[in-house]
Design a protein around this motif. Sequence first.
Motif, mmCIF file in Angstrom:
data_model
loop_
_atom_site.group_PDB
_atom_site.id
_atom_site.type_symbol
_atom_site.label_atom_id
_atom_site.label_comp_id
_atom_site.label_asym_id
_atom_site.label_seq_id
_atom_site.Cartn_x
_atom_site.Cartn_y
_atom_site.Cartn_z
ATOM 1 N N ILE A 177 26.123 8.693 52.576
ATOM 2 C CA ILE A 177 26.006 9.501 51.447
ATOM 3 C C ILE A 177 24.244 9.652 51.049
ATOM 4 O O ILE A 177 23.889 10.438 50.983
ATOM 5 C CB ILE A 177 26.464 9.185 50.214
ATOM 6 C CG1 ILE A 177 28.341 9.272 49.992
ATOM 7 C CG2 ILE A 177 26.043 9.832 48.898
ATOM 8 C CD1 ILE A 177 28.973 8.760 49.604
ATOM 9 N N SER A 224 29.639 11.401 59.682
ATOM 10 C CA SER A 224 31.263 9.421 59.191
ATOM 11 C C SER A 224 31.006 9.425 60.682
ATOM 12 O O SER A 224 30.856 10.091 61.494
ATOM 13 C CB SER A 224 32.641 10.868 59.110
ATOM 14 O OG SER A 224 32.355 11.271 57.147
ATOM 15 N N VAL A 247 23.799 4.477 50.958
ATOM 16 C CA VAL A 247 25.121 5.044 50.100
ATOM 17 C C VAL A 247 25.979 5.719 51.165
ATOM 18 O O VAL A 247 25.982 5.898 51.608
ATOM 19 C CB VAL A 247 24.741 5.471 48.919
ATOM 20 C CG1 VAL A 247 26.572 5.796 48.403
ATOM 21 C CG2 VAL A 247 23.972 5.104 47.839
ATOM 22 N N PHE A 248 27.368 4.363 50.910
ATOM 23 C CA PHE A 248 28.291 4.969 51.675
ATOM 24 C C PHE A 248 28.998 5.057 51.050
ATOM 25 O O PHE A 248 29.600 4.546 50.157
ATOM 26 C CB PHE A 248 28.789 4.561 53.062
ATOM 27 C CG PHE A 248 28.965 2.823 52.764
ATOM 28 C CD1 PHE A 248 30.148 2.656 53.146
ATOM 29 C CD2 PHE A 248 28.330 1.574 52.428
ATOM 30 C CE1 PHE A 248 31.138 1.507 52.487
ATOM 31 C CE2 PHE A 248 28.741 0.863 52.145
ATOM 32 C CZ PHE A 248 30.327 0.280 52.339
ATOM 33 N N GLN A 249 30.413 6.173 51.677
ATOM 34 C CA GLN A 249 31.838 5.919 50.942
ATOM 35 C C GLN A 249 33.140 5.739 51.467
ATOM 36 O O GLN A 249 32.779 5.683 52.930
ATOM 37 C CB GLN A 249 32.127 7.594 50.697
ATOM 38 C CG GLN A 249 33.177 7.748 49.846
ATOM 39 C CD GLN A 249 33.344 9.072 49.184
ATOM 40 O OE1 GLN A 249 32.780 9.605 48.786
ATOM 41 N NE2 GLN A 249 35.299 9.644 49.179
ATOM 42 N N SER A 309 36.196 4.763 47.039
ATOM 43 C CA SER A 309 34.991 4.406 46.651
ATOM 44 C C SER A 309 33.903 4.736 47.500
ATOM 45 O O SER A 309 33.656 4.800 48.585
ATOM 46 C CB SER A 309 35.450 2.596 46.903
ATOM 47 O OG SER A 309 36.478 2.192 45.993
ATOM 48 N N GLN A 310 32.553 4.384 46.858
ATOM 49 C CA GLN A 310 31.718 4.347 47.197
ATOM 50 C C GLN A 310 30.590 2.710 46.768
ATOM 51 O O GLN A 310 30.547 2.971 45.756
ATOM 52 C CB GLN A 310 30.253 5.275 46.386
ATOM 53 C CG GLN A 310 30.357 6.985 46.775
ATOM 54 C CD GLN A 310 30.027 8.088 46.330
ATOM 55 O OE1 GLN A 310 29.192 7.900 45.677
ATOM 56 N NE2 GLN A 310 30.474 9.446 46.263
#
Length: 123
Positions: free
Chosen positions: A95, A64, A102-104, A108-109
Amino acid sequence: GGLCGFEFAQDQTQTACGNCPLMKGCKLIRCPNCGFETPPEPKWGRHFRKEEERAMTNLSVNQSGKVCRLNTGDHKKLSKIMAMGVLPGMTITLIQKFPSYVFQVGQSQFAIDKKLAECIFVK
């Protein structure tokens, strides 16, 4: 910087209220990237911004970071990133890196391409 996190020299921008009919001399400055108006940063505040920043693409999977700026002059890219809720101060978690990033953010992703991911800088 502005809402987008774009870094600019305060003496190289116009004050926001140049044509404002309501109040003259309010000292707000306008970000040349996104147009957001903010008060000038105090000189002592610059000492607290020395943390190392890096592009989101340099995070490891499941790592993160706190968004510190959005590094793009392209208003379409900036709008796309901001519409996903990616703003300075938000925490994002990477992620996945392949085949897309792909991230959060929050609950939400999102999946984005590398060029867009390279615009997001974190600390």
